[in-house]
Scaffold this motif. Structure first.
Motif, PDB file in Angstrom:
ATOM      1  N   ASN A 226       0.873   5.573   2.729  1.00 27.14           N
ATOM      2  CA  ASN A 226       2.058   6.090   3.436  1.00 27.14           C
ATOM      3  C   ASN A 226       2.783   5.101   4.332  1.00 27.14           C
ATOM      4  N   SER A 227       2.204   3.948   4.565  1.00 24.03           N
ATOM      5  CA  SER A 227       2.888   2.949   5.400  1.00 24.03           C
ATOM      6  C   SER A 227       2.423   1.583   4.936  1.00 24.03           C
ATOM      7  N   GLY A 228       3.169   0.569   5.338  1.00 23.85           N
ATOM      8  CA  GLY A 228       2.781  -0.794   4.998  1.00 23.85           C
ATOM      9  C   GLY A 228       1.396  -1.097   5.545  1.00 23.85           C
ATOM     10  N   SER A 229       1.145  -0.622   6.761  1.00 24.49           N
ATOM     11  CA  SER A 229      -0.152  -0.889   7.393  1.00 24.49           C
ATOM     12  C   SER A 229      -1.294  -0.275   6.582  1.00 24.49           C
ATOM     13  N   GLU A 230      -1.102   0.955   6.146  1.00 26.01           N
ATOM     14  CA  GLU A 230      -2.160   1.593   5.338  1.00 26.01           C
ATOM     15  C   GLU A 230      -2.418   0.807   4.057  1.00 26.01           C
ATOM     16  N   ALA A 231      -1.343   0.318   3.446  1.00 31.00           N
ATOM     17  CA  ALA A 231      -1.511  -0.456   2.204  1.00 31.00           C
ATOM     18  C   ALA A 231      -2.279  -1.748   2.481  1.00 31.00           C
ATOM     19  N   ASN A 232      -1.922  -2.442   3.556  1.00 32.77           N
ATOM     20  CA  ASN A 232      -2.620  -3.696   3.859  1.00 32.77           C
ATOM     21  C   ASN A 232      -4.070  -3.458   4.254  1.00 32.77           C
ATOM     22  N   ASP A 233      -4.329  -2.388   4.978  1.00 28.90           N
ATOM     23  CA  ASP A 233      -5.702  -2.083   5.365  1.00 28.90           C
ATOM     24  C   ASP A 233      -6.547  -1.808   4.113  1.00 28.90           C
TER      25      ASP A 233
ATOM     26  N   GLY B 187       5.835  -1.426   0.712  1.00 31.91           N
ATOM     27  CA  GLY B 187       6.130  -0.260   1.550  1.00 31.91           C
ATOM     28  C   GLY B 187       7.600  -0.263   1.904  1.00 31.91           C
ATOM     29  N   LYS B 188       7.898  -0.012   3.153  1.00 30.60           N
ATOM     30  CA  LYS B 188       9.275  -0.004   3.681  1.00 30.60           C
ATOM     31  C   LYS B 188      10.322   0.483   2.682  1.00 30.60           C
ATOM     32  N   SER B 189      10.923  -0.462   1.933  1.00 38.85           N
ATOM     33  CA  SER B 189      12.026  -0.149   1.030  1.00 38.85           C
ATOM     34  C   SER B 189      11.623   0.772  -0.125  1.00 38.85           C
TER      35      SER B 189
ATOM     36  N   ALA C 289      -0.615 -10.582  -1.824  1.00 42.57           N
ATOM     37  CA  ALA C 289       0.798 -10.826  -1.499  1.00 42.57           C
ATOM     38  C   ALA C 289       1.333  -9.602  -0.764  1.00 42.57           C
ATOM     39  N   ASP C 290       1.746  -9.810   0.471  1.00 44.64           N
ATOM     40  CA  ASP C 290       2.346  -8.729   1.263  1.00 44.64           C
ATOM     41  C   ASP C 290       3.847  -8.736   0.969  1.00 44.64           C
ATOM     42  N   GLU C 291       4.279  -7.739   0.184  1.00 41.39           N
ATOM     43  CA  GLU C 291       5.694  -7.658  -0.243  1.00 41.39           C
ATOM     44  C   GLU C 291       6.427  -6.562   0.521  1.00 41.39           C
ATOM     45  N   ILE C 292       5.853  -6.176   1.663  1.00 46.31           N
ATOM     46  CA  ILE C 292       6.372  -5.010   2.379  1.00 46.31           C
ATOM     47  C   ILE C 292       7.824  -5.210   2.844  1.00 46.31           C
ATOM     48  N   GLN C 293       8.166  -6.430   3.227  1.00 48.47           N
ATOM     49  CA  GLN C 293       9.559  -6.679   3.627  1.00 48.47           C
ATOM     50  C   GLN C 293      10.419  -7.221   2.493  1.00 48.47           C
ATOM     51  N   ILE C 294       9.810  -7.969   1.575  1.00 50.46           N
ATOM     52  CA  ILE C 294      10.646  -8.786   0.678  1.00 50.46           C
ATOM     53  C   ILE C 294      10.733  -8.280  -0.756  1.00 50.46           C
TER      54      ILE C 294
ATOM     55  N   VAL D 228      -0.698 -13.094   2.580  1.00 49.74           N
ATOM     56  CA  VAL D 228       0.484 -13.893   2.917  1.00 49.74           C
ATOM     57  C   VAL D 228       1.750 -13.244   2.355  1.00 49.74           C
ATOM     58  N   GLU D 229       2.866 -13.450   3.056  1.00 48.03           N
ATOM     59  CA  GLU D 229       4.175 -13.064   2.511  1.00 48.03           C
ATOM     60  C   GLU D 229       4.769 -14.301   1.841  1.00 48.03           C
ATOM     61  N   ALA D 230       5.371 -14.139   0.682  1.00 46.92           N
ATOM     62  CA  ALA D 230       5.959 -15.291  -0.017  1.00 46.92           C
ATOM     63  C   ALA D 230       7.176 -15.828   0.731  1.00 46.92           C
TER      64      ALA D 230
ATOM     65  N   ALA E 206       2.158 -14.634  11.428  1.00 45.85           N
ATOM     66  CA  ALA E 206       2.252 -13.527  10.458  1.00 45.85           C
ATOM     67  C   ALA E 206       2.033 -12.176  11.127  1.00 45.85           C
ATOM     68  N   TYR E 207       2.712 -11.163  10.579  1.00 44.09           N
ATOM     69  CA  TYR E 207       2.487  -9.774  10.987  1.00 44.09           C
ATOM     70  C   TYR E 207       2.179  -8.964   9.740  1.00 44.09           C
ATOM     71  N   HIS E 208       1.066  -8.249   9.749  1.00 44.76           N
ATOM     72  CA  HIS E 208       0.705  -7.444   8.579  1.00 44.76           C
ATOM     73  C   HIS E 208       0.477  -5.976   8.910  1.00 44.76           C
ATOM     74  N   GLY E 209       0.737  -5.546  10.153  1.00 48.08           N
ATOM     75  CA  GLY E 209       0.652  -4.116  10.405  1.00 48.08           C
ATOM     76  C   GLY E 209       0.063  -3.737  11.741  1.00 48.08           C
ATOM     77  N   ASN E 210       0.116  -2.424  12.017  1.00 48.15           N
ATOM     78  CA  ASN E 210      -0.218  -1.928  13.352  1.00 48.15           C
ATOM     79  C   ASN E 210      -1.623  -1.320  13.484  1.00 48.15           C
ATOM     80  N   LEU E 211      -2.409  -1.269  12.410  1.00 50.47           N
ATOM     81  CA  LEU E 211      -3.781  -0.755  12.531  1.00 50.47           C
ATOM     82  C   LEU E 211      -4.670  -1.818  13.169  1.00 50.47           C
TER      83      LEU E 211
HETATM   84  N1  PMP Z   1       3.575  -6.182   6.592  1.00 53.95           N
HETATM   85  C1  PMP Z   1       4.750  -6.724   6.908  1.00 53.95           C
HETATM   86  C2  PMP Z   1       5.119  -8.045   6.336  1.00 53.95           C
HETATM   87  C3  PMP Z   1       5.646  -6.040   7.747  1.00 53.95           C
HETATM   88  O1  PMP Z   1       6.808  -6.601   8.051  1.00 53.95           O
HETATM   89  C4  PMP Z   1       5.276  -4.774   8.259  1.00 53.95           C
HETATM   90  C5  PMP Z   1       6.211  -3.985   9.151  1.00 53.95           C
HETATM   91  N2  PMP Z   1       7.112  -4.704   9.884  1.00 53.95           N
HETATM   92  C6  PMP Z   1       4.038  -4.247   7.908  1.00 53.95           C
HETATM   93  C7  PMP Z   1       3.214  -4.974   7.075  1.00 53.95           C
HETATM   94  C8  PMP Z   1       3.591  -2.910   8.430  1.00 53.95           C
HETATM   95  O2  PMP Z   1       4.310  -1.875   7.854  1.00 53.95           O
HETATM   96  P1  PMP Z   1       4.391  -0.427   8.533  1.00 53.95           P
HETATM   97  O3  PMP Z   1       5.171  -0.560   9.791  1.00 53.95           O
HETATM   98  O4  PMP Z   1       5.063   0.419   7.490  1.00 53.95           O
HETATM   99  O5  PMP Z   1       2.990   0.024   8.784  1.00 53.95           O
END
Ligand code: PMP
Length: 425
Positions: free
Chosen positions: A106-113, A270-272, A240-245, A207-209, A134-139
């Motif tokens: 349901n969120s980028g964070s859940e996917a990365n976790d 996630g996101k988009s 590959a964290d594609e959450i933004q790109i 990593v994000e590309a 790097a930022y990969h989420g809020n968990l």
């Molecule tokens: N990964 C990246 C690269 C992000 O930019 C973000 C959100 N800014 C997240 C993970 C986390 O996504 P979410 O806020 O949907 O949990």
């Protein structure tokens, strides 16, 4: 209807104080349409920064898909359902062969976790390699692997299981010159050696590309491909964290990692993906998914529900029907070129960089990051009706990542207003 002040007061009383609000004078947005937002007074704003509203704010086909499915049924993924399997099939069809198993979240964070959990299960290790900034989420698991957070205010530093590689920027990065890419790859190799010297395995390199919160940074040519090869060679999992790109934003490719000529073991998105509806996913190989099938079921109450999948399917359809990837390439390249010309006229612009509709303008004054100027500019642009924000470890990068329906006239308006503001200074 509550007025501006009443909303602010209620926020102060009932929302967590660690949540910031955009702009010095906050906006009260009441409506969105395509690349435009409208405030309570009826003012129109050009949204140059909301990469979540990928196919445009309130796209009618996405809204319709959600409404229709909501009227019919919304359950969970333990029932047979056509929407989820068709969507999983179409989503994986956008990926290179081999990446064909989906886990919906349901969120980028859940996917990365979940990606970390899979990598840890696969390698029997927690040792994770990440890029500085790097930022990969809020968990909590992700704050641990996000230097952007754990090395920022309120953070408690890098944990022992996390190994940080220097942020690979050509402009203000650690290494320069012809061999700078190899030097960053060498840091990855050193991190692997360090992990192995303690008798442990490498778990993952995430990593994000093209780095988002890191400051819209392009990776050096060959870095991703070579560092992925080293990690795989050491038995680690490449994520590959594609959450933004992802989803065509790069213009040249549907996925960011493809533009670097390499294939990860796990992709997170996630996101988009849901155009603002909470929908995210982990896509991986059959081998990784089978190894994760270890007796402990992964079930997610909301992930992949029929409404979410109907929304995700509508987003994929609109990207194709409206040629939005092609638009990102055409408009993004045009905007990048115009911004590079603007750079020649204004010393404050240290670098303009990006790919497709994912662009950063790094502001530099007296050889130092110009964070205050970036903040002022973003506020001034808001007053002129254009929404932007800042990012990067020094908060001096103006980021541009609009809904993918952004057009050349929008790009012209953005460049014109940026020029006006910088000329006045
Ligand atoms: N990964 C990246 C690269 C992000 O930019 C973000 C959100 N800014 C997240 C993970 C986390 O996504 P979410 O806020 O949907 O949990």
């Amino acid at each position: 209807m509550l007025n501006h002040k009443e909303i602010l007061d209620l926020r102060g009383k009932h929302l967590g104080p660690s949540l910031s609000v955009s702009y010095d004078e906050p906006l009260h947005i009441v409506r969105g349409e395509a690349q435009y937002l409208f405030d309570a007074k009826g003012n129109r704003y050009l949204d140059c920064v909301n990469n979540i509203q990928h196919v445009g704010h309130c796209h009618p086909k996405v809204v319709e898909a959600a409404q229709q499915q909501y009227k019919k049924l919304n359950t969970n993924t333990r029932y047979l359902d056509e929407t989820i399997v068709n969507y999983a099939k179409e989503l994986t069809a956008t990926m290179p062969d081999g990446l064909d198993v989906c886990f919906f979240t349901n969120s980028g964070s859940e996917a990365n976790d979940l990606a970390l959990l899979m990598a840890r299960n696969f390698t029997n290790s927690k040792e994770t390699i990440v890029l500085k900034g790097a930022y990969h989420g809020n968990l909590s698991s992700l704050i641990e692997i996000s230097p952007y957070k754990h090395n920022g205010p309120g953070g408690s530093g890098t944990p022992d299981h996390v190994h940080v590689i220097s942020i690979p920027g050509p402009y203000r990065g650690k290494y320069k010159g012809a061999e700078w890419s190899e030097q960053y790859v060498q840091e990855v190799q050193n991190a692997i050696a360090e992990i192995q010297s303690t008798g442990k395995n490498v778990s993952a390199f995430i990593v994000e590309a093209l780095m988002g919160c890191g400051g819209q940074l392009l990776l050096p040519k060959g870095f991703l491909k070579e560092s992925f090869a080293k990690v795989k060679n050491a038995g680690g999992v490449c994520i590959a964290d594609e959450i933004q790109i992802g989803f065509g934003r790069m213009g040249s490719h549907f996925w960011g990692f493809e533009s670097e000529g390499t294939i990860p073991d796990i992709v997170t998105m996630g996101k988009s993906m849901g155009n603002g509806h909470p929908l995210s996913a982990v896509v991986t190989t059959r081998e990784m998914a089978e190894s994760f099938n270890n007796g402990m079921e992964y079930f997610n109450s909301f992930g992949g529900n029929p409404v979410s999948c109907a929304v995700g399917q509508a987003v994929l359809n609109v990207i194709k029907e409206e040629d939005l990837q092609e638009n990102a390439l055409a408009v993004g390249s045009y905007l990048l070129e115009r911004l590079k010309k603007l750079q020649m006229q204004h010393n404050l612009i240290g670098e303009v960089r990006g790919r497709g509709l994912f662009i950063g303008i790094e502001l530099i004054k007296d050889d130092a990051p110009a964070a205050a100027e970036a903040r002022t500019m973003v506020n001034q642009m808001k007053d002129k009706g254009l929404l932007l924000s800042t990012d990067g470890p020094d908060h001096n990068v103006i980021k541009i990542k609009p809904p993918m329906v952004f057009n050349k006239e929008n790009a012209d308006e953005l460049v014109k207003k940026l020029d006006e503001i910088m000329t006045k200074k």
